[in-house]
Design an enzyme around this catalytic site. Structure first.
Site, PDB file in Angstrom:
ATOM      1  N   ASP A  32      11.882  -9.166   6.696  1.00 47.06           N
ATOM      2  CA  ASP A  32      11.985  -7.797   7.202  1.00 47.06           C
ATOM      3  C   ASP A  32      13.295  -7.175   6.741  1.00 47.06           C
ATOM      4  O   ASP A  32      14.170  -7.854   6.199  1.00 47.06           O
ATOM      5  CB  ASP A  32      11.906  -7.787   8.733  1.00 47.06           C
ATOM      6  CG  ASP A  32      11.228  -6.535   9.281  1.00 47.06           C
ATOM      7  OD1 ASP A  32      11.302  -5.478   8.606  1.00 47.06           O
ATOM      8  OD2 ASP A  32      10.629  -6.596  10.361  1.00 47.06           O
ATOM      9  N   TYR A 154      -0.012   8.412   3.552  1.00 46.55           N
ATOM     10  CA  TYR A 154      -0.112   7.161   4.314  1.00 46.55           C
ATOM     11  C   TYR A 154      -1.529   6.595   4.202  1.00 46.55           C
ATOM     12  O   TYR A 154      -1.714   5.424   3.871  1.00 46.55           O
ATOM     13  CB  TYR A 154       0.224   7.417   5.786  1.00 46.55           C
ATOM     14  CG  TYR A 154      -0.100   6.250   6.691  1.00 46.55           C
ATOM     15  CD1 TYR A 154       0.781   5.185   6.829  1.00 46.55           C
ATOM     16  CD2 TYR A 154      -1.302   6.208   7.399  1.00 46.55           C
ATOM     17  CE1 TYR A 154       0.481   4.107   7.642  1.00 46.55           C
ATOM     18  CE2 TYR A 154      -1.615   5.132   8.221  1.00 46.55           C
ATOM     19  CZ  TYR A 154      -0.720   4.085   8.337  1.00 46.55           C
ATOM     20  OH  TYR A 154      -1.026   3.012   9.133  1.00 46.55           O
ATOM     21  N   LYS A 158      -2.962   3.008   2.359  1.00 48.39           N
ATOM     22  CA  LYS A 158      -3.760   2.011   3.070  1.00 48.39           C
ATOM     23  C   LYS A 158      -5.146   1.854   2.436  1.00 48.39           C
ATOM     24  O   LYS A 158      -5.710   0.750   2.422  1.00 48.39           O
ATOM     25  CB  LYS A 158      -3.881   2.396   4.545  1.00 48.39           C
ATOM     26  CG  LYS A 158      -2.552   2.360   5.291  1.00 48.39           C
ATOM     27  CD  LYS A 158      -1.926   0.976   5.264  1.00 48.39           C
ATOM     28  CE  LYS A 158      -0.687   0.874   6.135  1.00 48.39           C
ATOM     29  NZ  LYS A 158      -0.107  -0.487   6.151  1.00 48.39           N
TER      30      LYS A 158
END
Length: 259
Positions: A32, A154, A158
């Site tokens: 991360d 976005y 995806k």
């Protein structure tokens, strides 16, 4: 017990998935931006390269699963960041870790979104991502777009991510590595908490049949359990699947579509 690598496991769905896997005795490596076992900026080429180098040093004998979960929403992030992290941050990490997965006949699970079935994705962007994948060129093309339409980018990232998994799954599967996508619905996380009021109203208006008359947002655990299963050896019959983990929202909106 296995070695599971998760990107973006410091919070939200990723954190819950890591918690579930650790409770089952697995080793979890969190990659991360901060707070991870490996800290790296997966929105940059240099960050991905550094993360992959450290992962190879840490797990030279291979890994059992990679879960590409790191991402940002279309409401509170610049469009170039959405593209770099959501799409390239997943696909390049998956490609870079393939040799580690192949060593242990592992699985790769990428996290898409049920927004891919709602018609908001910019299909021209999807096409560029899937068919050209020149990150620098694409970022140059999108940098001047109004952030108000970021949600369409976005959804495009995806959509492209799910399509990428479908396209690559046969080749990867033939080499012993399963590749699938999980498409969550609306989940109560820090990401959804920071949505604009207009987007929050639109999101909460989408029905979740399993939550009828209750909280309109799903709990992260509902999706995390699905991800943990898809990534596990118990799901070895799954390859090239885009699995909607949205409480039935997609089925309600597209009940006549079976494939």
């Amino acid at each position: 017990m296995g070695i599971y690598v998760i990107t973006g496991a410091t919070s939200g769905i990723g954190a819950k998935t890591a918690e579930i896997l650790r409770s089952r005795g697995h080793e979890v490596v969190n990659i991360d931006l901060k707070g991870g076992d490996i800290n790296a900026n997966l929105a940059s080429k240099g960050g991905r390269a550094a993360a992959l180098a450290e992962l190879h040093d840490r797990c030279p004998d291979g890994i059992d699963a990679l879960i590409c979960n790191a991402g940002v929403s279309g409401d509170n992030a610049p469009i170039p960041l959405i593209i770099s992290l959501n799409y390239f941050g997943a696909t390049e990490m998956a490609r870079g870790a393939f040799d580690l997965l192949e060593k242990r006949h592992g699985s790769c699970t990428v996290i898409s979104s049920n927004s891919i079935a709602q018609g908001s994705a910019r299909m021209d962007v999807v096409g560029m991502l899937n068919n050209q994948a020149d990150e620098e060129r694409i970022l140059a093309l999108v940098q001047d777009y109004d952030p108000a339409v970021a949600h369409t980018f976005y959804a495009a990232t995806k959509y492209a991510l799910a399509r990428w998994a479908r396209r690559m799954s046969a080749e990867w599967g033939a080499r012993g590595v399963r590749l699938n996508a999980v498409a969550p619905g609306n989940v109560r996380t820090a990401m959804t908490a920071n949505l604009s009021p207009a987007h929050k109203v639109a999101m909460e208006a989408l029905p979740v049949p399993t939550h009828y008359g209750d909280d309109p947002l799903m709990d992260p655990e509902e999706v995390a359990n699905v991800i943990a299963f898809v990534a596990s050896p118990e799901a070895r019959g799954l390859n090239g699947v885009v699995l909607f983990a949205d409480g039935g929202t997609d089925a309600l909106l597209h009940s006549e579509k079976v494939y």
